[in-house]
Design an enzyme around this catalytic site. Sequence first.
Site, PDB file in Angstrom:
ATOM      1  N   GLY A 471      54.878  14.161 -36.481  1.00 16.85           N
ATOM      2  CA  GLY A 471      54.432  14.201 -34.867  1.00 16.85           C
ATOM      3  C   GLY A 471      53.719  12.919 -34.886  1.00 16.85           C
ATOM      4  O   GLY A 471      53.178  12.430 -33.968  1.00 16.85           O
ATOM      5  N   THR A 472      53.785  11.944 -35.823  1.00 16.40           N
ATOM      6  CA  THR A 472      53.138  10.602 -35.809  1.00 16.40           C
ATOM      7  C   THR A 472      53.831   9.637 -35.170  1.00 16.40           C
ATOM      8  O   THR A 472      53.447   8.330 -34.675  1.00 16.40           O
ATOM      9  CB  THR A 472      52.813   9.915 -37.275  1.00 16.40           C
ATOM     10  N   ASN A 596      54.169   0.360 -33.076  1.00 17.37           N
ATOM     11  CA  ASN A 596      54.441   0.969 -31.494  1.00 17.37           C
ATOM     12  C   ASN A 596      53.071   1.179 -31.168  1.00 17.37           C
ATOM     13  O   ASN A 596      52.298   2.464 -31.440  1.00 17.37           O
ATOM     14  CB  ASN A 596      55.103   2.217 -31.696  1.00 17.37           C
ATOM     15  N   GLN A 603      47.839   8.392 -32.493  1.00 18.18           N
ATOM     16  CA  GLN A 603      47.435   8.840 -33.684  1.00 18.18           C
ATOM     17  C   GLN A 603      45.932   8.687 -33.737  1.00 18.18           C
ATOM     18  O   GLN A 603      45.189   9.513 -34.167  1.00 18.18           O
ATOM     19  CB  GLN A 603      48.137   8.113 -34.577  1.00 18.18           C
ATOM     20  N   GLY A 668      47.426   6.970 -39.802  1.00 20.35           N
ATOM     21  CA  GLY A 668      47.535   8.569 -39.796  1.00 20.35           C
ATOM     22  C   GLY A 668      45.975   9.181 -39.997  1.00 20.35           C
ATOM     23  O   GLY A 668      45.964  10.014 -39.172  1.00 20.35           O
ATOM     24  N   GLU A 669      45.231   8.554 -40.785  1.00 17.02           N
ATOM     25  CA  GLU A 669      43.966   9.202 -40.918  1.00 17.02           C
ATOM     26  C   GLU A 669      42.478   8.617 -40.733  1.00 17.02           C
ATOM     27  O   GLU A 669      41.887   9.191 -40.667  1.00 17.02           O
ATOM     28  CB  GLU A 669      44.012   9.450 -42.651  1.00 17.02           C
TER      29      GLU A 669
END
Length: 712
Positions: A471-472, A596, A603, A668-669
Amino acid sequence: MTTTPTTAVTGSVGSAHTRVEGRDKVTGAARYAADLPFAELAHGWLVLSTVARGRVRSVESAPVLAMPGVLTVLHHGNAPRVAGDYSGLLGRPDPIVACFQNDQVPCAGWPVALVVAETPEQAREAAEALVVHYDEEPHDVDFAAGRPGTYTPENSPALQAETDKGDLEAQLASSAVVVDAEYSTPEEYHSPLEPHAATARWEGGRLEVVDSNQGTMWVADELAKLFSLDPASVRVRSEHIGGAFGSKGLRPHQVLAVMAATVLDRPVRVVLTRRQMFSLVGYRSPTAQRVRLGADADGRLRALDHQAHNQTSRVHEFVEQSASIGRVMYDADAHHTVNRVVPLDVPTPTWMRAPGEAPGSFALESALDELAEKCGMDPIALRARNEPVAGPVSGLPFSSRNVLACFAEGARRFGWAERDPRPGLRREGRLLLGTGTAAATYPSGVAPSTAAVTAEADGTFTVRISAADIGTGARTALTLIAADGLEVEPRRVRVRIGDSDFGPAMVAGGSMGTRSWAWAVMAAVAELRERLVPGGDIPPQGVTARSDTSAAVGALVAKERHSFGAQFAEVAVDTISGEVRVRRMLGIFAAGRIVNPLTARSQLVGGMTWGISMALHEEAARDRASGSHVGADFAGYHFAANADVPVIEADWVDDPDADDPVGIKGIGEIGIVGAAAAIANAVWHATGVRHRDLPIRPDRVLRAGTGRAAAH
């Protein structure tokens, strides 16, 4: 026969692009793990233990086998044997995946049987009718720091449970200002929109598993070892994944699908229910943390002590490394961090978005805010005063460290300079307003990966890599990276992912996926360009180049490699209801080159939204008497809904990583790190009352009162 392109087209990386699979997802053309049709498909339904500890005395399967459509009932008395004692990608597996190998029940929600039937409805009805008898034993699920049995894991190359530098007690004693506070965070759950699902079948002597996972090679390797198979005979596919957040590795449903397919010699699908996911796929452990900070009157740290406890199961050790964040963020003359574990009769926790850093940043960044108050300093100025020049524990140089640039840009955009530092002064009717900030960091790692890039005869290019897009937007990012490397338009590049047959590659986890995959794609593109003759013909079968980044990654010089950020939040606290509302949030990040901007911002905003949930909503309650969850569903487990989320701004400063071929770090985190602390610090600024236990529920606000603000 088509000739190779000669016109250079660059600039895809860094420009906003919609997802290449976006149309398929919104039109339903994208198939997820439970969507793919199979001939003669059977359906498995799990039966979970209703006791928290004991043994299975008997499984009354005969009445169930007589029910319509039921094909088999697997349990410890008849299930195929597997090899649970092996070392996989992440070490020895959690025993929960070695399903039905004995009669032991170490926690509530442990798999005890699988009913397989012709339809999912038949399987569910039969599973609910299955009677299992237990010999129950006393259990203990009561988590607290310092309980009997608590221990500190041994340090190893993969886990530094404890670090120590300097004389901590002496530095604390000589500090002009000391903060000594305890913080806690509860159990939290991943809850991706797509439930865990797997279909297994044997085809031409090969085991094929269609799954929803974070790494097809990871799952294929684990299944091969578990079932003692030749790795070449196992194929795992996972093309589209509806969220994962750390929960989608090897889990019992994949193993049971393989077992049932082997027994029945036909395809079998196992899909977990939402309630089952609360027991079977891991969670973020609760934490109990103590932070001690000692500083000179001007805020310079002399001592930093961060002690963190998390619960783990009695059958498998998991360490939530909450205390580790300080090893990167702040230096002190004496520096001590330790992560301890408390074994209980509970399922094993696992990685959940920003494991360690998310709960650890709440404690450490709240304590920094408390220190700033005691020193009479601005919280940003305090952090700037303690900005290290090298790794506080490791002594290694930073690959780049632009956290102060994040604070400078964030403070400018948030209007921090106009903030009155005194708490409890801003009021709108019955609402008290406050603002807070916190720092963020997350490791920026890279792992060896392989990729293949083919120049097709029709002038297009195909990239094959065992990546996972959970989903990233990873599929789109790799398309843009390959297009730039090939100097062609992105529409001429097809990226195929999610197939273990494509070879080894990093899993989607630890904010390492896109960076690792991009490196492999760039290396394959470079090799392909060497092999192509400008203006030359491409044969019908195409020209393929392959890469393996093992040597390049292994040659990296040791450095502290991290993304950084600064979180800002404004809250309104209702003095009558105790409700806390986040009015606005801003996050500024230094996270390498942004491939991107469209999906990157998504994210980061997603992580910050999760930070709102962490600060104000998420809390799983475990019943001491039964050992089970109370409300293991979306009705009982609360998280931020649309009405709870304000307009969130996420942006970044320039921060390319010179050691990476694309300049990538990881995003991501880091969006969730520090977010809960910024909100908690804002609640203190609004009310004058410090909340050290998450979530900051209305009842806790009302019990604590609003400090100095209550007199206004």
